[in-house]
Design a protein around this motif. Sequence first.
Motif, short mmCIF file in Angstrom:
data_model
loop_
_atom_site.label_atom_id
_atom_site.label_comp_id
_atom_site.label_asym_id
_atom_site.label_seq_id
_atom_site.Cartn_x
_atom_site.Cartn_y
_atom_site.Cartn_z
N SER A 77 -23.39 3.19 -11.72
CA SER A 77 -23.94 4.47 -11.25
C SER A 77 -24.69 4.23 -9.94
CB SER A 77 -24.87 5.07 -12.31
OG SER A 77 -25.96 4.21 -12.57
N ALA A 102 -26.32 13.82 -14.81
CA ALA A 102 -25.54 12.65 -14.41
C ALA A 102 -25.17 11.74 -15.58
CB ALA A 102 -26.29 11.86 -13.35
N TYR A 106 -21.48 10.41 -16.37
CA TYR A 106 -21.24 8.97 -16.25
C TYR A 106 -20.63 8.42 -17.53
CZ TYR A 106 -22.37 3.97 -15.71
OH TYR A 106 -22.31 2.60 -15.64
N THR A 123 -19.76 -2.11 -17.34
CA THR A 123 -20.71 -1.20 -16.68
C THR A 123 -22.01 -1.89 -16.33
OG1 THR A 123 -21.75 -0.47 -18.74
CG2 THR A 123 -19.81 0.77 -18.00
N PHE A 126 -27.34 2.71 -16.42
CA PHE A 126 -27.73 3.88 -15.64
C PHE A 126 -29.23 3.85 -15.36
CE2 PHE A 126 -28.96 8.09 -14.60
CZ PHE A 126 -27.88 8.63 -13.92
#
Length: 150
Positions: A77, A102, A106, A123, A126
């Motif tokens: 992100s 968001a 995401y 990932t 975030f």
Amino acid sequence: MRAVLQRVTQASCVVDGNITGQIKTGFLILLGIEDADTIEDLDWLAQKIIGLRVFADENDLMNKALADVGGDILLISQFTLFAATKKGNRPGFTKAAKPEVAIPLYEKMIEKLTSLLGKKIETGIFGADMKVSLLNDGPVTILIDTKNKE
């Protein structure tokens, strides 16, 4: 939505000294989400990412997509992709979506890319202070903005 795709031979993300995601061949994707983004933007972008043919074929031409080379994705992100820099020297981020907008988008992007690619997407975390490392292959770096899809 804005995405910066970097074709990599390796990439990783570290938060507080712990690796949260790492890949070999594939895409490091920095994803920016703004308040105006929709599920339609997400679906279009995910399809574009998966179908993008920027990996070398047997003739060293960019003709292969991510799945063709067994590639992976590291998705990070990145609200700063919506930095406003017209005035002054300090960027503004008012176009970037707030976490309540968001984060669900995401997470849906992770689900969508996982489904389309048929394997787990790596990932970052975030909103965390992430340390991202990569070895850009080419270098190949592509910017995709869903507001420019027409």
